[in-house]
Write a protein that holds these residues in place. Structure first.
Motif, PDB file in Angstrom:
ATOM      1  N   ALA A  28       0.839  -1.203   0.000  1.00 29.03           N
ATOM      2  CA  ALA A  28       0.000   0.000   0.000  1.00 29.03           C
ATOM      3  C   ALA A  28       0.874   1.254   0.000  1.00 29.03           C
ATOM      4  N   THR A  29       2.010   1.190   0.663  1.00 30.93           N
ATOM      5  CA  THR A  29       2.919   2.343   0.684  1.00 30.93           C
ATOM      6  C   THR A  29       3.460   2.620  -0.711  1.00 30.93           C
ATOM      7  N   ALA A  30       3.819   1.575  -1.427  1.00 33.29           N
ATOM      8  CA  ALA A  30       4.330   1.750  -2.787  1.00 33.29           C
ATOM      9  C   ALA A  30       3.243   2.323  -3.696  1.00 33.29           C
ATOM     10  N   GLU A  31       2.021   1.879  -3.526  1.00 30.68           N
ATOM     11  CA  GLU A  31       0.916   2.419  -4.331  1.00 30.68           C
ATOM     12  C   GLU A  31       0.694   3.892  -4.032  1.00 30.68           C
ATOM     13  N   LEU A  32       0.814   4.290  -2.765  1.00 32.18           N
ATOM     14  CA  LEU A  32       0.641   5.686  -2.384  1.00 32.18           C
ATOM     15  C   LEU A  32       1.729   6.554  -3.008  1.00 32.18           C
ATOM     16  N   TRP A  33       2.976   6.108  -2.936  1.00 30.12           N
ATOM     17  CA  TRP A  33       4.069   6.865  -3.531  1.00 30.12           C
ATOM     18  C   TRP A  33       3.920   6.962  -5.054  1.00 30.12           C
ATOM     19  N   PHE A  34       3.450   5.875  -5.682  1.00 28.90           N
ATOM     20  CA  PHE A  34       3.255   5.899  -7.131  1.00 28.90           C
ATOM     21  C   PHE A  34       2.155   6.888  -7.508  1.00 28.90           C
ATOM     22  N   LEU A  36       1.219   9.554  -5.760  1.00 30.49           N
ATOM     23  CA  LEU A  36       1.741  10.896  -5.521  1.00 30.49           C
ATOM     24  C   LEU A  36       2.681  11.328  -6.641  1.00 30.49           C
ATOM     25  N   ALA A  37       3.563  10.436  -7.065  1.00 29.01           N
ATOM     26  CA  ALA A  37       4.493  10.752  -8.153  1.00 29.01           C
ATOM     27  C   ALA A  37       3.749  10.997  -9.465  1.00 29.01           C
ATOM     28  N   SER A  38       2.694  10.244  -9.708  1.00 33.29           N
ATOM     29  CA  SER A  38       1.907  10.430 -10.930  1.00 33.29           C
ATOM     30  C   SER A  38       1.219  11.790 -10.937  1.00 33.29           C
ATOM     31  N   ILE A  39       0.646  12.158  -9.803  1.00 32.87           N
ATOM     32  CA  ILE A  39      -0.029  13.462  -9.702  1.00 32.87           C
ATOM     33  C   ILE A  39       0.974  14.599  -9.879  1.00 32.87           C
ATOM     34  N   LEU A  40       2.148  14.478  -9.245  1.00 37.21           N
ATOM     35  CA  LEU A  40       3.168  15.514  -9.392  1.00 37.21           C
ATOM     36  C   LEU A  40       3.695  15.593 -10.822  1.00 37.21           C
ATOM     37  N   LEU A  41       3.808  14.467 -11.505  1.00 40.48           N
ATOM     38  CA  LEU A  41       4.251  14.483 -12.899  1.00 40.48           C
ATOM     39  C   LEU A  41       3.229  15.190 -13.784  1.00 40.48           C
ATOM     40  N   ILE A  42       1.960  14.905 -13.575  1.00 39.85           N
ATOM     41  CA  ILE A  42       0.910  15.567 -14.363  1.00 39.85           C
ATOM     42  C   ILE A  42       0.901  17.065 -14.087  1.00 39.85           C
ATOM     43  N   ALA A  43       1.073  17.460 -12.809  1.00 41.26           N
ATOM     44  CA  ALA A  43       1.123  18.879 -12.466  1.00 41.26           C
ATOM     45  C   ALA A  43       2.328  19.558 -13.112  1.00 41.26           C
ATOM     46  N   ALA A  44       3.472  18.892 -13.121  1.00 48.78           N
ATOM     47  CA  ALA A  44       4.667  19.464 -13.744  1.00 48.78           C
ATOM     48  C   ALA A  44       4.482  19.609 -15.248  1.00 48.78           C
TER      49      ALA A  44
END
Length: 55
Positions: A28-34, A36-44
């Motif tokens: 679940a931790t890995a899914e959360l980090w993934f 978060l990283a996906s959302i930050l990539l889309i925002a960037a």
């Protein structure tokens, strides 16, 4: 003599059966980090698109 040893080592009788590795489930931790990283990539990408569009 070396040829006989190499012949034996290369024979199917000396080979072991290949056991395919089974991947572990994603935590679940890995899914959360993934996520978060996906959302930050889309925002960037959105921010870069806005900066480039203004030029």
């Amino acid at each position: 003599m070396r040829f006989l040893i190499l012949l034996f080592l290369a024979s199917p009788a000396a080979a072991t059966e290949f056991d395919r590795p089974i991947p572990n489930a994603q935590s679940a931790t890995a899914e959360l980090w993934f996520a978060l990283a996906s959302i930050l990539l889309i925002a960037a990408l959105f921010a870069v698109g806005r900066v480039v569009a203004k030029r």
